[in-house]
Design a protein around this motif. Structure first.
Motif, PDB file in Angstrom:
ATOM      1  N   ARG A  96      -3.723   3.570   2.252  1.00 45.00           N
ATOM      2  CA  ARG A  96      -3.969   2.776   3.156  1.00 45.00           C
ATOM      3  C   ARG A  96      -3.070   1.481   3.094  1.00 45.00           C
ATOM      4  O   ARG A  96      -2.780   1.008   2.192  1.00 45.00           O
ATOM      5  CB  ARG A  96      -5.398   1.952   2.940  1.00 45.00           C
ATOM      6  CG  ARG A  96      -6.016   1.042   4.092  1.00 45.00           C
ATOM      7  CD  ARG A  96      -7.024   0.408   3.721  1.00 45.00           C
ATOM      8  NE  ARG A  96      -7.977  -0.190   4.723  1.00 45.00           N
ATOM      9  CZ  ARG A  96      -8.730  -1.446   4.486  1.00 45.00           C
ATOM     10  NH1 ARG A  96      -8.761  -1.967   3.383  1.00 45.00           N
ATOM     11  NH2 ARG A  96      -9.224  -1.701   5.503  1.00 45.00           N
ATOM     12  N   PHE A 102      -4.512  -3.145   9.069  1.00 46.82           N
ATOM     13  CA  PHE A 102      -4.588  -1.893   8.174  1.00 46.82           C
ATOM     14  C   PHE A 102      -4.145  -0.740   9.003  1.00 46.82           C
ATOM     15  O   PHE A 102      -4.426  -0.587  10.036  1.00 46.82           O
ATOM     16  CB  PHE A 102      -5.885  -1.709   7.605  1.00 46.82           C
ATOM     17  CG  PHE A 102      -6.434  -3.282   7.162  1.00 46.82           C
ATOM     18  CD1 PHE A 102      -7.133  -4.026   7.904  1.00 46.82           C
ATOM     19  CD2 PHE A 102      -6.228  -3.762   5.885  1.00 46.82           C
ATOM     20  CE1 PHE A 102      -7.997  -5.173   7.490  1.00 46.82           C
ATOM     21  CE2 PHE A 102      -6.519  -4.702   5.143  1.00 46.82           C
ATOM     22  CZ  PHE A 102      -7.151  -5.588   6.079  1.00 46.82           C
ATOM     23  N   ARG A 130      -7.837  -4.193  12.177  1.00 42.94           N
ATOM     24  CA  ARG A 130      -7.349  -5.490  11.797  1.00 42.94           C
ATOM     25  C   ARG A 130      -8.770  -6.214  11.392  1.00 42.94           C
ATOM     26  O   ARG A 130      -9.716  -5.929  11.494  1.00 42.94           O
ATOM     27  CB  ARG A 130      -6.872  -6.419  12.942  1.00 42.94           C
ATOM     28  CG  ARG A 130      -8.230  -6.455  13.992  1.00 42.94           C
ATOM     29  CD  ARG A 130      -7.884  -7.840  15.060  1.00 42.94           C
ATOM     30  NE  ARG A 130      -8.814  -7.917  16.109  1.00 42.94           N
ATOM     31  CZ  ARG A 130      -9.892  -8.415  15.996  1.00 42.94           C
ATOM     32  NH1 ARG A 130     -10.262  -9.006  14.619  1.00 42.94           N
ATOM     33  NH2 ARG A 130     -10.921  -8.550  16.874  1.00 42.94           N
ATOM     34  N   ASP A 131      -8.522  -7.344  10.416  1.00 43.04           N
ATOM     35  CA  ASP A 131      -9.592  -8.196  10.065  1.00 43.04           C
ATOM     36  C   ASP A 131      -9.900  -9.001  10.749  1.00 43.04           C
ATOM     37  O   ASP A 131      -9.427  -9.289  11.861  1.00 43.04           O
ATOM     38  CB  ASP A 131      -8.974  -8.768   8.571  1.00 43.04           C
ATOM     39  CG  ASP A 131      -8.117  -9.930   8.813  1.00 43.04           C
ATOM     40  OD1 ASP A 131      -7.807 -10.691   7.898  1.00 43.04           O
ATOM     41  OD2 ASP A 131      -7.236  -9.838   9.869  1.00 43.04           O
ATOM     42  N   SER A 174      -1.440  -2.105   4.302  1.00 40.46           N
ATOM     43  CA  SER A 174      -1.936  -3.514   4.914  1.00 40.46           C
ATOM     44  C   SER A 174      -0.648  -4.367   5.087  1.00 40.46           C
ATOM     45  O   SER A 174       0.486  -4.118   4.506  1.00 40.46           O
ATOM     46  CB  SER A 174      -2.706  -4.422   3.704  1.00 40.46           C
ATOM     47  OG  SER A 174      -3.657  -3.477   3.161  1.00 40.46           O
ATOM     48  N   GLN A 199      -4.868   3.228   7.999  1.00 39.28           N
ATOM     49  CA  GLN A 199      -5.397   4.189   7.249  1.00 39.28           C
ATOM     50  C   GLN A 199      -4.875   5.448   7.604  1.00 39.28           C
ATOM     51  O   GLN A 199      -5.145   5.920   8.810  1.00 39.28           O
ATOM     52  CB  GLN A 199      -6.934   4.266   7.447  1.00 39.28           C
ATOM     53  CG  GLN A 199      -7.777   5.104   6.653  1.00 39.28           C
ATOM     54  CD  GLN A 199      -7.735   5.083   5.151  1.00 39.28           C
ATOM     55  OE1 GLN A 199      -7.921   3.898   4.776  1.00 39.28           O
ATOM     56  NE2 GLN A 199      -7.380   6.027   4.648  1.00 39.28           N
ATOM     57  N   THR A 233      -4.630  -9.833   9.201  1.00 42.84           N
ATOM     58  CA  THR A 233      -4.136  -8.580   8.576  1.00 42.84           C
ATOM     59  C   THR A 233      -4.312  -7.445   9.458  1.00 42.84           C
ATOM     60  O   THR A 233      -5.420  -7.228   9.946  1.00 42.84           O
ATOM     61  CB  THR A 233      -4.642  -8.714   7.209  1.00 42.84           C
ATOM     62  OG1 THR A 233      -4.567  -9.875   6.520  1.00 42.84           O
ATOM     63  CG2 THR A 233      -4.477  -7.498   6.416  1.00 42.84           C
ATOM     64  N   GLY A 275       0.701  -1.246   0.056  1.00 39.26           N
ATOM     65  CA  GLY A 275      -0.004   0.018   0.068  1.00 39.26           C
ATOM     66  C   GLY A 275       0.673   1.301   0.014  1.00 39.26           C
ATOM     67  O   GLY A 275       0.244   2.257   0.093  1.00 39.26           O
TER      68      GLY A 275
END
Length: 126
Positions: A18, A79, A71-72, A20, A81, A77, A7
């Motif tokens: 963003r 992130f 997070r996912d 990742s 932003q 994962t 990213g």
């Protein structure tokens, strides 16, 4: 276990990016993942961190109100932003992770992370 960051890129001041960071295995689901950055000629510094098993998150004062870490659902994962980017945000951004769950006050310390990904360059022009 590998960490791969995505990213990075170039953007004008005021813009957004963003980042990742993906872990190659579900190794850190009860640990922590974070971001550090290193600007040219400067030491690496903490940016943001999140404990994957609970909602604890911390951000460096320099990015509060502009950056968000999340997070996912799979907890593999993380992130970052980045909004309202400034030229002083220009740096190589590194993803880091650890299986251990540090106390909040230790989440900003490099020694809390045993795994590091390759850097991704973020360039913000004025």
């Amino acid at each position: 276990v590998q960490l791969q960051a995505f990213g990075g890129g170039s953007v004008q001041a005021g813009g957004s990016l963003r980042l990742s960071c993906a872990a190659s295995a579900r190794t850190f689901t009860n640990g922590v993942m974070g971001w550090f950055r290193q600007a040219p000629g400067k030491e690496r510094e903490f940016v943001a961190s999140i404990r994957l098993g609970d909602p604890a998150k911390i951000l460096a004062d320099s990015v509060k109100g502009r950056f968000t870490i999340s997070r996912d659902a799979a907890k593999t994962t993380v992130f970052l932003q980045m909004d309202s980017l400034k030229p002083e945000d220009t740096a190589v951004y590194y993803c880091a992770a650890d299986r251990r769950r540090p106390i909040v006050s230790a989440m900003s310390l490099e020694r809390s992370y045993d795994y590091w990904g390759q850097g991704t360059l973020v360039t913000v022009s004025s």
